[in-house]
Write a protein that holds these residues in place. Structure first.
Motif, PDB file in Angstrom:
ATOM      1  N   GLU A  53      15.157 -14.971 -30.853  1.00 18.75           N
ATOM      2  CA  GLU A  53      15.900 -14.478 -29.619  1.00 18.75           C
ATOM      3  C   GLU A  53      17.103 -15.541 -29.064  1.00 18.75           C
ATOM      4  O   GLU A  53      18.147 -15.064 -28.499  1.00 18.75           O
ATOM      5  CB  GLU A  53      15.019 -14.110 -28.398  1.00 18.75           C
ATOM      6  N   ASP A  54      16.821 -16.909 -29.121  1.00 18.05           N
ATOM      7  CA  ASP A  54      17.761 -17.628 -28.380  1.00 18.05           C
ATOM      8  C   ASP A  54      17.655 -19.047 -29.138  1.00 18.05           C
ATOM      9  O   ASP A  54      16.763 -19.495 -29.854  1.00 18.05           O
ATOM     10  CB  ASP A  54      17.355 -17.788 -26.796  1.00 18.05           C
ATOM     11  N   ALA A  55      18.671 -19.873 -28.783  1.00 21.60           N
ATOM     12  CA  ALA A  55      18.614 -21.367 -29.217  1.00 21.60           C
ATOM     13  C   ALA A  55      19.420 -22.343 -28.280  1.00 21.60           C
ATOM     14  O   ALA A  55      20.009 -21.820 -27.439  1.00 21.60           O
ATOM     15  CB  ALA A  55      19.248 -21.310 -30.700  1.00 21.60           C
ATOM     16  N   ILE A  56      18.990 -23.581 -28.661  1.00 21.49           N
ATOM     17  CA  ILE A  56      19.675 -24.602 -27.418  1.00 21.49           C
ATOM     18  C   ILE A  56      19.959 -25.921 -28.415  1.00 21.49           C
ATOM     19  O   ILE A  56      19.400 -26.088 -29.445  1.00 21.49           O
ATOM     20  CB  ILE A  56      18.417 -25.006 -26.643  1.00 21.49           C
ATOM     21  N   TYR A  57      21.190 -26.147 -28.194  1.00 18.85           N
ATOM     22  CA  TYR A  57      21.839 -27.313 -28.934  1.00 18.85           C
ATOM     23  C   TYR A  57      21.311 -28.700 -28.299  1.00 18.85           C
ATOM     24  O   TYR A  57      21.326 -28.697 -26.923  1.00 18.85           O
ATOM     25  CB  TYR A  57      23.411 -27.146 -28.521  1.00 18.85           C
ATOM     26  N   LEU A  58      20.956 -29.462 -29.129  1.00  9.13           N
ATOM     27  CA  LEU A  58      20.294 -30.737 -28.534  1.00  9.13           C
ATOM     28  C   LEU A  58      21.104 -31.843 -29.310  1.00  9.13           C
ATOM     29  O   LEU A  58      21.637 -31.818 -30.386  1.00  9.13           O
ATOM     30  CB  LEU A  58      18.921 -30.761 -28.869  1.00  9.13           C
ATOM     31  N   PRO A  59      21.234 -33.081 -28.692  1.00  7.25           N
ATOM     32  CA  PRO A  59      21.857 -34.315 -29.414  1.00  7.25           C
ATOM     33  C   PRO A  59      21.069 -34.995 -30.563  1.00  7.25           C
ATOM     34  O   PRO A  59      22.155 -35.535 -31.460  1.00  7.25           O
ATOM     35  CB  PRO A  59      21.656 -35.645 -28.323  1.00  7.25           C
ATOM     36  N   SER A  60      19.791 -34.539 -30.779  1.00  9.80           N
ATOM     37  CA  SER A  60      19.245 -35.001 -32.222  1.00  9.80           C
ATOM     38  C   SER A  60      18.147 -34.217 -32.427  1.00  9.80           C
ATOM     39  O   SER A  60      17.456 -33.384 -31.900  1.00  9.80           O
ATOM     40  CB  SER A  60      18.806 -36.507 -31.744  1.00  9.80           C
ATOM     41  N   GLY A  61      17.642 -34.225 -33.739  1.00  9.15           N
ATOM     42  CA  GLY A  61      16.712 -33.859 -34.380  1.00  9.15           C
ATOM     43  C   GLY A  61      15.294 -34.110 -33.748  1.00  9.15           C
ATOM     44  O   GLY A  61      14.238 -33.608 -33.295  1.00  9.15           O
ATOM     45  N   LEU A  62      15.317 -35.479 -33.490  1.00  9.99           N
ATOM     46  CA  LEU A  62      14.312 -36.171 -32.828  1.00  9.99           C
ATOM     47  C   LEU A  62      13.994 -35.457 -31.397  1.00  9.99           C
ATOM     48  O   LEU A  62      12.874 -35.068 -31.334  1.00  9.99           O
ATOM     49  CB  LEU A  62      14.483 -37.515 -32.369  1.00  9.99           C
ATOM     50  N   MET A  63      14.823 -35.205 -30.615  1.00  7.82           N
ATOM     51  CA  MET A  63      14.888 -34.372 -29.329  1.00  7.82           C
ATOM     52  C   MET A  63      14.370 -33.090 -29.498  1.00  7.82           C
ATOM     53  O   MET A  63      13.455 -32.274 -28.739  1.00  7.82           O
ATOM     54  CB  MET A  63      15.906 -34.334 -28.424  1.00  7.82           C
ATOM     55  N   ALA A  64      14.760 -32.354 -30.578  1.00 11.90           N
ATOM     56  CA  ALA A  64      14.243 -30.951 -30.856  1.00 11.90           C
ATOM     57  C   ALA A  64      12.763 -30.803 -31.308  1.00 11.90           C
ATOM     58  O   ALA A  64      11.998 -30.117 -30.635  1.00 11.90           O
ATOM     59  CB  ALA A  64      14.960 -30.323 -32.134  1.00 11.90           C
ATOM     60  N   ASN A  65      12.279 -32.036 -32.043  1.00 10.82           N
ATOM     61  CA  ASN A  65      10.721 -32.061 -32.413  1.00 10.82           C
ATOM     62  C   ASN A  65      10.107 -32.330 -31.043  1.00 10.82           C
ATOM     63  O   ASN A  65       9.067 -31.624 -30.442  1.00 10.82           O
ATOM     64  CB  ASN A  65      10.396 -33.350 -33.250  1.00 10.82           C
ATOM     65  N   GLN A  66      10.654 -33.377 -29.971  1.00  8.69           N
ATOM     66  CA  GLN A  66       9.796 -33.875 -28.872  1.00  8.69           C
ATOM     67  C   GLN A  66       9.878 -32.683 -28.021  1.00  8.69           C
ATOM     68  O   GLN A  66       8.866 -32.539 -27.234  1.00  8.69           O
ATOM     69  CB  GLN A  66      10.365 -35.140 -28.400  1.00  8.69           C
ATOM     70  N   ILE A  67      11.003 -32.133 -27.670  1.00 15.89           N
ATOM     71  CA  ILE A  67      11.021 -31.056 -26.529  1.00 15.89           C
ATOM     72  C   ILE A  67       9.875 -29.749 -27.253  1.00 15.89           C
ATOM     73  O   ILE A  67       9.203 -29.469 -26.136  1.00 15.89           O
ATOM     74  CB  ILE A  67      12.349 -30.374 -26.551  1.00 15.89           C
ATOM     75  N   SER A  68       9.939 -29.282 -28.327  1.00 10.99           N
ATOM     76  CA  SER A  68       9.005 -28.510 -28.894  1.00 10.99           C
ATOM     77  C   SER A  68       7.661 -28.944 -28.669  1.00 10.99           C
ATOM     78  O   SER A  68       6.857 -28.121 -28.117  1.00 10.99           O
ATOM     79  CB  SER A  68       9.325 -28.063 -30.388  1.00 10.99           C
ATOM     80  N   PHE A  69       7.286 -30.214 -28.804  1.00 10.80           N
ATOM     81  CA  PHE A  69       5.903 -30.581 -28.680  1.00 10.80           C
ATOM     82  C   PHE A  69       5.578 -30.521 -27.299  1.00 10.80           C
ATOM     83  O   PHE A  69       4.502 -30.235 -26.949  1.00 10.80           O
ATOM     84  CB  PHE A  69       5.766 -31.888 -29.115  1.00 10.80           C
ATOM     85  N   ALA A  70       6.700 -30.954 -26.482  1.00 13.01           N
ATOM     86  CA  ALA A  70       6.275 -30.813 -25.070  1.00 13.01           C
ATOM     87  C   ALA A  70       6.004 -29.376 -24.335  1.00 13.01           C
ATOM     88  O   ALA A  70       5.269 -29.060 -23.279  1.00 13.01           O
ATOM     89  CB  ALA A  70       7.237 -31.587 -24.185  1.00 13.01           C
TER      90      ALA A  70
END
Ligand SMILES: *Cc1c(COP(=O)(O)O)cnc(C)c1O
Length: 343
Positions: A53-70
């Protein structure tokens, strides 16, 4: 000697002249306010590619993992992932800092674990145990040697997760290498996961960023975390445009990288003092062992001759193919490796 062939990582790809020109012309706005047209466009493109449905641009892959976990977990929850997974080894211990979750590492084969292993790992509701909350899968498995998670294994594990009320996450740093190799659309892999992201700064050749995709509600929560972690940007369209360009021009060619890696592995398998099974090389990562020299000595000898690989363990190294390495470069690397191994 000047570096001639860099097989250290696919993060080493540099934006091409055409990509830079495209980036220079990008329309921009205040990304934090949702007003950057290029970032918005990139998010739409990835949401569509992954069927979310939606997506969000992030500065790094690390942040994508960590935000998902959070978003998925509360402190004290447990995440199931393979023992080789990126968040365990290369994210500075962020899981314990940001989501406060703990990790249950599984002993998979080349980074791929089985449904049976997951069944054993899921905790019972005894309050002595942490609560199992999330299963995370790395497509392709980096330290596993670029191995591809088969779709039927993914389907079984995600089905099991739903039965147990668990969330599922795909670290898709190299998902598109798997897509190139199998011909299975990215959305077909993605449909089984609650959250999934792709890296733009690896094989795709963009300079910065990842895009995380999920449901609208999840991305709304992710937006809070992005702000909290200082990941919200301003005229980020300049860098996001690199991602737009990459998705338009560099997707199809990823199979070249996979083919080059297989070729490198097959040729290396003929050499003395190298241990590798080319059959295990499914995408763009070649993990091999050396005999006679330590990995460090081997790597130094290569560097002297202008070739760089990375060290994984005392006797184990990794070579990664990418956009900035062609077949001729692989042949040069092979000549050097031949010389160093005394073949
Ligand atoms: C590179 C990588 C990441 C992190 O991505 P960055 O963009 O470098 O932060 C996460 N997971 C895997 C499997 C990776 O290879």
């Amino acid at each position: 000697m000047k570096l001639k062939v860099d097989l250290f990582s696919d993060t080493g790809t540099r934006p091409s002249k055409e990509m830079r020109e495209f980036m220079a012309k990008a329309e921009v706005g205040d990304e934090q306010l949702g007003e950057d047209p290029s970032v918005n466009r990139l998010n739409e493109m990835v949401a569509e590619l992954l069927g979310k449905e939606d997506a969000i641009y992030l500065p790094s892959g690390l942040m994508a993992n960590q935000i998902s976990f959070a978003v998925h977990c509360r402190p004290g929850d447990e995440i199931i992932m393979d023992k080789t997974a990126h968040p365990i080894h290369f994210e500075g211990g962020a899981v314990s800092v940001i989501s406060g979750a703990s990790i249950n590492p599984l002993d998979g084969e080349n980074g791929i674990f089985t449904t049976e292993q997951v069944i054993k790992a899921i905790r019972t509701s005894d309050y002595h145990h942490p609560r199992t909350r999330l299963i995370s899968i790395e497509q392709t498995s980096n330290l596993g040697g670029g191995t591809i998670w088969p779709l039927d294994v993914i389907e079984d594990i995600c089905q099991l997760a739903r039965e147990h009320n668990l969330k599922t996450h795909m670290d898709g740093a190299r998902l598109l290498n798997a897509v190139a190799a199998t011909g299975i659309p990215a959305s077909k892999y993605a449909e089984h996961f609650d959250s999934i992201w792709i890296d733009l700064s690896k094989g795709l050749g963009a300079p910065v960023g990842s895009v995380l995709a999920s449901s609208r509600d999840f991305i709304e929560e992710a937006r809070y975390w992005k702000q909290r972690l200082g990941g919200a940007m301003r005229q980020a369209g300049i860098i996001a445009a690199g991602g737009i360009y990459a998705l338009k021009h560099n997707l199809e060619r990823l199979q070249e990288d996979n083919d080059n890696a297989r070729y490198l592995a097959e040729e290396m398998a003929r050499l003395k003092n190298i241990e590798i099974d080319p059959e295990t090389v499914e995408t763009n990562i070649v993990i091999f062992k050396v005999k006679g020299l330590t990995a460090e000595q081997f790597s130094k000898e290569l560097i002297k001759r202008g070739v760089r690989v990375s060290i994984i363990a005392k006797d184990t190294l990794r070579a990664v193919t990418h956009l900035d390495v062609n077949r001729q470069d692989i042949d040069y690397a092979l000549t050097v490796i031949k010389e160093v191994t005394g073949s």
